[in-house]
Write a protein that holds these residues in place. Sequence first.
Motif, PDB file in Angstrom:
ATOM      1  N   PRO A  17       0.804  -1.226   0.000  1.00 48.08           N
ATOM      2  CA  PRO A  17       0.000   0.000   0.000  1.00 48.08           C
ATOM      3  C   PRO A  17       0.842   1.284   0.000  1.00 48.08           C
ATOM      4  O   PRO A  17       0.356   2.335  -0.410  1.00 48.08           O
ATOM      5  N   GLU A  18       2.102   1.193   0.423  1.00 49.80           N
ATOM      6  CA  GLU A  18       2.977   2.370   0.459  1.00 49.80           C
ATOM      7  C   GLU A  18       3.768   2.566  -0.831  1.00 49.80           C
ATOM      8  O   GLU A  18       4.362   3.613  -1.028  1.00 49.80           O
ATOM      9  N   TRP A  19       3.824   1.568  -1.694  1.00 49.65           N
ATOM     10  CA  TRP A  19       4.647   1.633  -2.895  1.00 49.65           C
ATOM     11  C   TRP A  19       3.860   2.193  -4.075  1.00 49.65           C
ATOM     12  O   TRP A  19       3.731   1.567  -5.115  1.00 49.65           O
ATOM     13  N   GLY A  20       3.311   3.366  -3.923  1.00 51.10           N
ATOM     14  CA  GLY A  20       2.533   3.993  -4.982  1.00 51.10           C
ATOM     15  C   GLY A  20       1.055   3.709  -4.810  1.00 51.10           C
ATOM     16  O   GLY A  20       0.618   3.087  -3.846  1.00 51.10           O
ATOM     17  N   THR A  21       0.289   4.153  -5.777  1.00 56.37           N
ATOM     18  CA  THR A  21      -1.172   4.037  -5.679  1.00 56.37           C
ATOM     19  C   THR A  21      -1.721   2.812  -6.401  1.00 56.37           C
ATOM     20  O   THR A  21      -2.903   2.496  -6.242  1.00 56.37           O
ATOM     21  N   TRP A  22      -0.896   2.120  -7.151  1.00 54.26           N
ATOM     22  CA  TRP A  22      -1.398   1.026  -7.980  1.00 54.26           C
ATOM     23  C   TRP A  22      -2.041  -0.093  -7.160  1.00 54.26           C
ATOM     24  O   TRP A  22      -3.078  -0.617  -7.541  1.00 54.26           O
ATOM     25  N   PHE A  23      -1.431  -0.460  -6.035  1.00 57.23           N
ATOM     26  CA  PHE A  23      -1.973  -1.566  -5.235  1.00 57.23           C
ATOM     27  C   PHE A  23      -3.309  -1.166  -4.611  1.00 57.23           C
ATOM     28  O   PHE A  23      -4.261  -1.945  -4.626  1.00 57.23           O
ATOM     29  N   ASN A  24      -3.386   0.041  -4.082  1.00 56.68           N
ATOM     30  CA  ASN A  24      -4.644   0.505  -3.480  1.00 56.68           C
ATOM     31  C   ASN A  24      -5.756   0.590  -4.519  1.00 56.68           C
ATOM     32  O   ASN A  24      -6.912   0.307  -4.208  1.00 56.68           O
ATOM     33  N   LYS A  25      -5.401   0.947  -5.760  1.00 55.34           N
ATOM     34  CA  LYS A  25      -6.399   0.984  -6.831  1.00 55.34           C
ATOM     35  C   LYS A  25      -6.912  -0.418  -7.147  1.00 55.34           C
ATOM     36  O   LYS A  25      -8.095  -0.602  -7.429  1.00 55.34           O
ATOM     37  N   ILE A  26      -6.017  -1.387  -7.100  1.00 45.87           N
ATOM     38  CA  ILE A  26      -6.434  -2.777  -7.336  1.00 45.87           C
ATOM     39  C   ILE A  26      -7.415  -3.217  -6.248  1.00 45.87           C
ATOM     40  O   ILE A  26      -8.447  -3.820  -6.538  1.00 45.87           O
ATOM     41  N   ILE A  27      -7.099  -2.901  -4.988  1.00 39.21           N
ATOM     42  CA  ILE A  27      -7.988  -3.274  -3.874  1.00 39.21           C
ATOM     43  C   ILE A  27      -9.339  -2.598  -4.023  1.00 39.21           C
ATOM     44  O   ILE A  27     -10.388  -3.218  -3.821  1.00 39.21           O
ATOM     45  N   GLU A  28      -9.345  -1.313  -4.408  1.00 37.82           N
ATOM     46  CA  GLU A  28     -10.600  -0.575  -4.588  1.00 37.82           C
ATOM     47  C   GLU A  28     -11.420  -1.124  -5.751  1.00 37.82           C
ATOM     48  O   GLU A  28     -12.644  -1.013  -5.745  1.00 37.82           O
ATOM     49  N   ALA A  29     -10.754  -1.704  -6.752  1.00 41.90           N
ATOM     50  CA  ALA A  29     -11.452  -2.244  -7.917  1.00 41.90           C
ATOM     51  C   ALA A  29     -12.027  -3.637  -7.668  1.00 41.90           C
ATOM     52  O   ALA A  29     -12.843  -4.120  -8.454  1.00 41.90           O
ATOM     53  N   LEU A  30     -11.625  -4.271  -6.575  1.00 43.81           N
ATOM     54  CA  LEU A  30     -12.143  -5.615  -6.265  1.00 43.81           C
ATOM     55  C   LEU A  30     -13.623  -5.543  -5.904  1.00 43.81           C
ATOM     56  O   LEU A  30     -14.103  -4.518  -5.400  1.00 43.81           O
ATOM     57  N   PRO A  31     -14.339  -6.627  -6.097  1.00 41.39           N
ATOM     58  CA  PRO A  31     -15.737  -6.673  -5.631  1.00 41.39           C
ATOM     59  C   PRO A  31     -15.784  -6.491  -4.106  1.00 41.39           C
ATOM     60  O   PRO A  31     -14.823  -6.826  -3.395  1.00 41.39           O
ATOM     61  N   THR A  32     -16.891  -5.977  -3.608  1.00 42.07           N
ATOM     62  CA  THR A  32     -17.028  -5.671  -2.186  1.00 42.07           C
ATOM     63  C   THR A  32     -16.698  -6.851  -1.273  1.00 42.07           C
ATOM     64  O   THR A  32     -16.002  -6.663  -0.277  1.00 42.07           O
ATOM     65  N   PRO A  33     -17.145  -8.073  -1.570  1.00 47.21           N
ATOM     66  CA  PRO A  33     -16.783  -9.183  -0.670  1.00 47.21           C
ATOM     67  C   PRO A  33     -15.264  -9.396  -0.566  1.00 47.21           C
ATOM     68  O   PRO A  33     -14.748  -9.684   0.515  1.00 47.21           O
ATOM     69  N   LEU A  34     -14.542  -9.228  -1.669  1.00 48.43           N
ATOM     70  CA  LEU A  34     -13.086  -9.391  -1.617  1.00 48.43           C
ATOM     71  C   LEU A  34     -12.426  -8.225  -0.882  1.00 48.43           C
ATOM     72  O   LEU A  34     -11.416  -8.414  -0.192  1.00 48.43           O
ATOM     73  N   GLN A  35     -12.991  -7.020  -1.005  1.00 48.00           N
ATOM     74  CA  GLN A  35     -12.478  -5.882  -0.244  1.00 48.00           C
ATOM     75  C   GLN A  35     -12.650  -6.129   1.251  1.00 48.00           C
ATOM     76  O   GLN A  35     -11.750  -5.849   2.049  1.00 48.00           O
TER      77      GLN A  35
END
Length: 137
Positions: free
Chosen positions: A25-43
């Motif tokens: 989560p600290e290495w740029g925004t790409w990982f957080n964007k992936i988490i936000e793009a996941l379906p709600t149950p996976l989030q």
Amino acid sequence: MENTINFELALMGLAIHILIWNKLPEWGTWFNKIIEALPTPLQKLYEGWHCPYCFGFWIALVLHAFTGIETLPALSYMPDWGIIGHIGAWFLDALATATLIYAASHLLWTLSFGAAKGYAATQEFKASFEEEETENK
């Protein structure tokens, strides 16, 4: 019967936990964007597995399946109850591994918190000398 504890699974699990929840989560925004793009149950699953014990249990099962390493080799000597004994041994081993991951995670957090506080106090102390020097000029 072996009376040893193998720390390999716990170390691998802790490393994966640190990577996924502390570093990525600290290495740029790409990982957080992936988490936000996941379906709600996976989030929700990602949020819930932030707990090192919960994550530790599941990663221990996965790592045991991939590597064949057991945290408590003595569990391989459980009575021959067929698949029930096999599942029980994996379950107990995963619980033991999760406990080690949980303890190590909290130990690392405690040590890093103390180190961070010490570093901040040192910086503050050095800054006070710099302020004194600028006031005396």
